[in-house]
Write an enzyme that holds these catalytic residues in place. Structure first.
Site, PDB file in Angstrom:
ATOM      1  N   LYS A 174       1.036  -1.308   0.055  1.00 39.08           N
ATOM      2  CA  LYS A 174       0.017  -0.095  -0.006  1.00 39.08           C
ATOM      3  C   LYS A 174       0.937   1.132   0.084  1.00 39.08           C
ATOM      4  O   LYS A 174       1.468   1.638   0.901  1.00 39.08           O
ATOM      5  CB  LYS A 174      -0.915   0.009   1.419  1.00 39.08           C
ATOM      6  CG  LYS A 174      -1.913   1.422   0.975  1.00 39.08           C
ATOM      7  CD  LYS A 174      -2.492   1.656   2.667  1.00 39.08           C
ATOM      8  CE  LYS A 174      -3.098   2.866   2.442  1.00 39.08           C
ATOM      9  NZ  LYS A 174      -2.297   4.122   2.026  1.00 39.08           N
ATOM     10  N   GLU A 248      10.920   1.591   9.765  1.00 41.63           N
ATOM     11  CA  GLU A 248      11.883   2.497   9.582  1.00 41.63           C
ATOM     12  C   GLU A 248      10.999   4.138   9.807  1.00 41.63           C
ATOM     13  O   GLU A 248      10.296   4.271   9.019  1.00 41.63           O
ATOM     14  CB  GLU A 248      12.473   2.555   8.177  1.00 41.63           C
ATOM     15  CG  GLU A 248      13.312   1.490   7.897  1.00 41.63           C
ATOM     16  CD  GLU A 248      14.513   1.462   8.836  1.00 41.63           C
ATOM     17  OE1 GLU A 248      14.991   2.345   9.357  1.00 41.63           O
ATOM     18  OE2 GLU A 248      15.170   0.379   9.002  1.00 41.63           O
TER      19      GLU A 248
END
Ligand code: UN1
Length: 479
Positions: A174, A248
């Site tokens: 996505k 991250e």
């Protein structure tokens, strides 16, 4: 240029182009780049089911089959670098050389991981028991759900997808709201190059759709790049059902400039690290920690370069810095500049609103001096072209300031002292350390990630990626 209408990419079918969302050109906000379908739970369920169904055959395919797909995807991206780079710059706002550069990086990543598919990742070992042999295998895990940000709209999808596919997993990705067309260009290439149906799926929709993906019981691993706040929720949802997870997130990356630095080098490193890509990099140098003796010369020289930066339309060859990606990001920069001022920071250059001929989300590149390490500007990520300086008396103080705060992604030092450079490499609390180089701009074949609240879970990229995208099996045999 008329807008593209994007489909959902689910199980080999391009479906559901109801086009209720859109992306805009940040350099000229009158221009719609793409119309995007707004998916929800049904699309997540369909994409995950397709990925799950495709997993057995893909994970058992010859590594040569996976090599061929990734190598071809890499070649195709490289061949189409100009066109995709242009689309990327039109949709994200980084300059055309930056857009093409990122596209090349994405192509190279696929080619690197093509090679990884063929490399030996298992081991043969002798048992401590006579007659017993041990082998370890690196096996594919299953379906990976991926949530990627807008600031590297092709490179980050590439560095999550390529290793996942190389090691035999299947993917539902996505991409971020502001940059769907760039992500879709990647999906088209992966499909055109022959990915079997269901091996790679891309779905578009709101943030809540990402949450559905993370919570889905058939998603075995989740890789996320984005903000720290969202990331913490992603980790919680994934851990709650024992899915693998890797995050991250943000940075407040320090760049230390010592008295013995080469001034020109220091200015070049800071200019690149703080302002290139409009400062919209999690690795951007946003805290410039400058020793007393060079401080005033450095601030003056950097201010001169910042003042000369040509801000403009990302596709204009004269432009050196493009706009912010969205109105929100533009306003965030201005809000942090105001906070820094109100807490006592001195705006040396920039700071005002920037209106150009075309309506765009432009921000003046801004340098704020005389800030204290405790100020908001030195503790929260702006994600825009805004850098602040903190004055320090010596190396020890510089290191202590650099190591402060919640983040620890990348840390840099500009010095001609081998002693200080080495010490900084060892003691900087960051996942990546740069000596006489900008904190941002990393290679694609080596591990990437941070410490503290910047990252969570195994490292991404290069030879480290095998950790997250495979599971070790230990087999014992006696014959
Ligand atoms: C780079 O500095 O080259 O979102 C890459 C980001 C990082 C990637 C930075 N994950 O900015």
């Amino acid at each position: 240029m008329s807008p593209q209408t994007l489909p959902q990419f689910i199980g080999g079918e391009r479906v559901g182009a109801d086009a209720s969302g859109e992306s805009r050109n940040p350099s000229n906000t009158d221009e719609v780049v793409a119309r995007v379908p707004a998916g929800g739970k049904a699309e997540v369920d369909a994409a995950v089911a397709a990925a799950k169904a495709a997993f057995p055959a893909w994970s058992e395919a010859s590594p040569e089959v996976r090599f061929d797909l990734l190598d071809k995807v890499g070649d195709t991206i490289l061949k189409r670098r100009e066109e995709i780079g242009r689309l990327l710059s039109r949709e994200e706002g980084k300059t055309l050389p930056e857009g093409i550069g990122e596209t090349v990086r994405a192509g190279r990543i696929f080619k690197y991981f093509a090679g990884e598919a063929l490399r030996r990742h298992g081991q043969n070992l002798e048992s401590v028991r006579p007659g017993v042999e041990i082998q370890t295998y690196r096996q594919a895990v299953g379906v990976y759900g991926m949530i990627t940000p807008w600031n590297f709209p092709i490179a980050i999808p590439a560095w999550k997808t390529a290793p996942a596919l190389a090691f035999g997993n299947t993917v539902v990705l996505k991409p971020a709201g502001p940059t769907p067309a760039t992500a879709a260009a990647l999906a088209e290439i992966i499909w055109e190059c022959g990915a079997p149906a269901g091996v790679f799926n891309m779905i578009f929709g709101p943030g809540s759709m990402g949450a559905k993906l993370v919570e889905h019981p058939d998603v075995d691993g989740v890789s996320f790049t984005g903000s720290q706040g969202v990331g913490a929720g992603v980790a919680q949802a994934a851990v709650a059902r024992q899915a693998r997870v890797q995050l991250e997130m943000g940075g407040k990356n320090p760049l230390v400039i010592l008295d013995d630095a080469d001034l020109d080098r220091a200015v070049m490193v800071a200019l690149d690290g703080s302002f290139y890509a409009t400062g919209q990099r999690c690795t951007a140098s946003s805290r410039l920690i400058v020793q007393d003796g060079i401080h005033d010369r450095f601030v003056a020289a950097l201010a001169e370069k910042v003042a000369a930066l040509k801000v403009g339309d990302a596709l204009d060859p004269a432009t050196q810095m493009g706009p912010a990606v969205s109105e929100d990001q533009m306003e965030t920069s201005y809000r942090y500049i105001d906070i820094a001022r109100s807490e006592g920071g001195r705006v040396v250059i920039g700071g005002g609103r920037l209106k150009l001929e075309t309506p765009g989300w432009y921000v003046q590149p801004t340098l704020i001096a005389d800030t204290d390490k405790a100020m908001t500007i030195n503790n929260e990520e702006v994600f825009g072209p805004v850098a602040s300086t903190v004055r320090v008396k010596d190396y020890d103080e510089a290191l202590a300031v650099a190591n402060g705060g919640e983040f620890g992604l990348s840390a840099g030092i500009v010095t001609t002292s081998l002693k200080h450079a080495r010490d900084f490499q060892r003691r900087a609390r960051a996942g990546m350390v740069m000596v006489n180089l900008p904190t941002a701009g990393v290679d694609y074949h080596v591990p990437f990630g941070g410490t503290k609240k910047s990252s969570y879970g195994p490292r991404e990229q290069g030879f480290a990626a095998v950790e997250f995208y495979t599971q070790t099996k230990t087999a014992y045999s006696w014959a």
